[in-house]
Design a protein around this motif. Structure first.
Motif, PDB file in Angstrom:
ATOM      1  N   ILE A 193       0.829  -1.207   0.000  1.00  0.00           N
ATOM      2  CA  ILE A 193       0.000   0.000   0.000  1.00  0.00           C
ATOM      3  C   ILE A 193       0.864   1.258   0.000  1.00  0.00           C
ATOM      4  N   SER A 194       1.960   1.250   0.736  1.00  0.00           N
ATOM      5  CA  SER A 194       2.823   2.436   0.782  1.00  0.00           C
ATOM      6  C   SER A 194       3.419   2.752  -0.588  1.00  0.00           C
ATOM      7  N   GLN A 195       3.577   1.729  -1.411  1.00  0.00           N
ATOM      8  CA  GLN A 195       4.167   1.925  -2.737  1.00  0.00           C
ATOM      9  C   GLN A 195       3.130   2.233  -3.806  1.00  0.00           C
ATOM     10  N   ASN A 196       1.867   1.807  -3.580  1.00  0.00           N
ATOM     11  CA  ASN A 196       0.874   1.900  -4.655  1.00  0.00           C
ATOM     12  C   ASN A 196      -0.356   2.755  -4.327  1.00  0.00           C
ATOM     13  N   ASP A 201      -4.596   5.170  -6.433  1.00  0.00           N
ATOM     14  CA  ASP A 201      -6.017   5.243  -6.113  1.00  0.00           C
ATOM     15  C   ASP A 201      -6.613   6.507  -6.726  1.00  0.00           C
ATOM     16  N   ALA A 202      -7.838   6.413  -7.207  1.00  0.00           N
ATOM     17  CA  ALA A 202      -8.494   7.550  -7.870  1.00  0.00           C
ATOM     18  C   ALA A 202      -8.654   8.746  -6.946  1.00  0.00           C
ATOM     19  N   VAL A 221       0.642  14.518   4.754  1.00  0.00           N
ATOM     20  CA  VAL A 221       0.589  13.143   5.253  1.00  0.00           C
ATOM     21  C   VAL A 221       1.704  12.339   4.611  1.00  0.00           C
ATOM     22  N   GLN A 222       2.441  11.602   5.417  1.00  0.00           N
ATOM     23  CA  GLN A 222       3.491  10.724   4.917  1.00  0.00           C
ATOM     24  C   GLN A 222       3.068   9.279   5.146  1.00  0.00           C
ATOM     25  N   VAL A 223       3.058   8.499   4.077  1.00  0.00           N
ATOM     26  CA  VAL A 223       2.668   7.091   4.148  1.00  0.00           C
ATOM     27  C   VAL A 223       3.942   6.254   4.214  1.00  0.00           C
ATOM     28  N   VAL A 224       4.073   5.485   5.291  1.00  0.00           N
ATOM     29  CA  VAL A 224       5.316   4.739   5.534  1.00  0.00           C
ATOM     30  C   VAL A 224       5.008   3.269   5.793  1.00  0.00           C
ATOM     31  N   SER A 225       5.833   2.404   5.224  1.00  0.00           N
ATOM     32  CA  SER A 225       5.701   0.964   5.439  1.00  0.00           C
ATOM     33  C   SER A 225       6.116   0.615   6.866  1.00  0.00           C
ATOM     34  N   THR A 234      -7.983  13.614   6.302  1.00  0.00           N
ATOM     35  CA  THR A 234      -7.989  13.322   4.855  1.00  0.00           C
ATOM     36  C   THR A 234      -7.564  11.896   4.558  1.00  0.00           C
ATOM     37  N   LEU A 235      -7.072  11.159   5.548  1.00  0.00           N
ATOM     38  CA  LEU A 235      -6.773   9.734   5.342  1.00  0.00           C
ATOM     39  C   LEU A 235      -8.021   8.963   4.943  1.00  0.00           C
ATOM     40  N   ASN A 236      -9.188   9.470   5.353  1.00  0.00           N
ATOM     41  CA  ASN A 236     -10.444   8.815   5.010  1.00  0.00           C
ATOM     42  C   ASN A 236     -10.737   8.839   3.516  1.00  0.00           C
ATOM     43  N   CYS A 237     -10.032   9.661   2.769  1.00  0.00           N
ATOM     44  CA  CYS A 237     -10.297   9.797   1.332  1.00  0.00           C
ATOM     45  C   CYS A 237      -9.757   8.617   0.510  1.00  0.00           C
ATOM     46  N   VAL A 238      -8.815   7.884   1.072  1.00  0.00           N
ATOM     47  CA  VAL A 238      -8.164   6.799   0.315  1.00  0.00           C
ATOM     48  C   VAL A 238      -8.695   5.456   0.818  1.00  0.00           C
TER      49      VAL A 238
END
Length: 244
Positions: free
Chosen positions: A12-15, A19-20, A29-33, A213-217
Motif C-alpha cells: 500500500i505504501s508503494q501503490n 487510487d483515484a 501526510v506521509q505514508v510509511v511501510s 484526509t486519510l479517510n479519502c483513500v
C-alpha cells in the motif's frame, strides 16, 4: 518527516497513489511501510510498539516528537500549550495569572459537498472563574503566582522569550505575539495587566484536519478508534488575565 505519518504495508505504501482519490490526501501526510518506520527512529521520537494502521501526529510544540493519534488528547495538548505560554510570560516578568473563563466545544468533522472539511457542533460549554468544573477541563490551576524576583523585563530575558516563542512554534499565534510585543522593554509604555484570549487546541486541530484526509483513500484501513479520534474536533479556549 511530514506532520502526519500513516503506517501501512509495503504494497500500500508503494501503490496508494494509484487510487483515484489519492489526490484528496493532504500533502502533509506521509505514508510509511511498517518495515521502513524504524529507520526514522534516529531522527525523530516515535512510540516503541507500532502496528499497521497506526497514525502518528507530530507534537505541535516539538517537531521531533510523534504521538499516537489515540493518545494525543485535547487535555494533554491544551495543558502543554499553557505550560509553554506560562514559561514565556515568566521570562517577560509576569507576577500572576487568573483564568476568567473557559470554553469547551466538541464538534464532528465531515466532508462537505465541495470536498472541504466542515464541522458540526455536538456540545458547547462555558465555565466562569472559580467554577470547579473548569479544573476538570484544563488540568492546571485556574489562578497562580510566579516567583519572579523582579517584574522588569531585561533585554536578555526578552530575547529568551522570543527564542522560546520560535522554539515552541507559537510565533504564529496572534495572542501570544501581541503579549510578547507589549512587554518589549524598549517601549515607552510596557504592558502591566491585560486579559488575553487563547485557543489552546488550535494547533492540534489543524493537525487533525490533515489526518482526517486519510479517510479519502479507500485502501487505508483505519480502525474505529483512529477514525473516531480524527473525526472529533475538541476545542478548548480560555480568557486569562496576566499581571506583571
Amino acid at each position: 518527516m511530514k506532520q502526519i505519518i500513516y503506517i501501512t504495508t509495503d504494497e500500500i505504501s508503494q501503490n496508494y497513489d494509484l487510487d483515484a482519490n489519492a489526490h484528496k490526501l493532504s500533502p502533509c501526510v506521509q505514508v510509511v511501510s511498517i518495515n521502513e518506520i524504524n529507520k526514522y527512529r534516529k531522527v525523530i521520537r516515535i512510540p516503541r510498539l507500532l502496528n499497521i494502521g497506526d497514525v502518528l501526529v507530530e507534537h505541535p510544540y516539538d517537531s521531533l516528537c510523534y504521538i499516537d493519534v489515540n493518545e494525543m488528547t485535547d487535555k494533554i495538548i491544551s495543558q502543554s500549550k499553557f505550560f509553554k505560554i506560562s514559561e514565556i510570560v515568566c521570562l517577560l516578568g509576569a507576577s500572576s495569572y487568573e483564568i476568567i473563563s473557559t470554553e469547551q466545544k466538541t464538534e464532528e468533522r465531515k466532508f462537505e459537498i465541495n470536498g472541504e472539511i466542515g464541522y458540526k457542533t455536538i456540545s458547547a460549554k462555558t465555565f466562569w472563574r472559580n467554577d470547579t468544573k473548569a479544573n476538570e477541563v484544563l488540568n492546571f490551576s485556574l489562578k497562580d503566582t510566579y516567583n519572579n524576583r523582579t517584574h522588569q523585563v531585561s533585554d536578555e530575558s526578552y530575547c529568551a522569550a522570543l527564542e522560546k516563542l520560535s522554539l515552541y512554534h507559537l510565533d504564529m499565534d496572534d495572542a501570544i505575539q501581541s503579549l510578547v510585543q507589549m512587554r518589549n522593554p524598549n517601549l515607552d509604555t510596557v504592558l502591566q495587566t491585560r486579559t488575553f484570549h487563547f485557543d489552546l487546541t488550535h494547533e492540534i486541530n489543524k493537525l487533525f484536519d490533515i489526518g482526517f484526509t486519510l479517510n479519502c483513500v479507500p485502501s487505508f484501513k483505519l480502525n474505529m478508534g483512529v477514525k473516531r479520534a480524527l473525526e472529533l474536533r475538541q476545542k478548548i479556549s480560555i480568557d486569562i488575565k496576566f499581571s506583571f
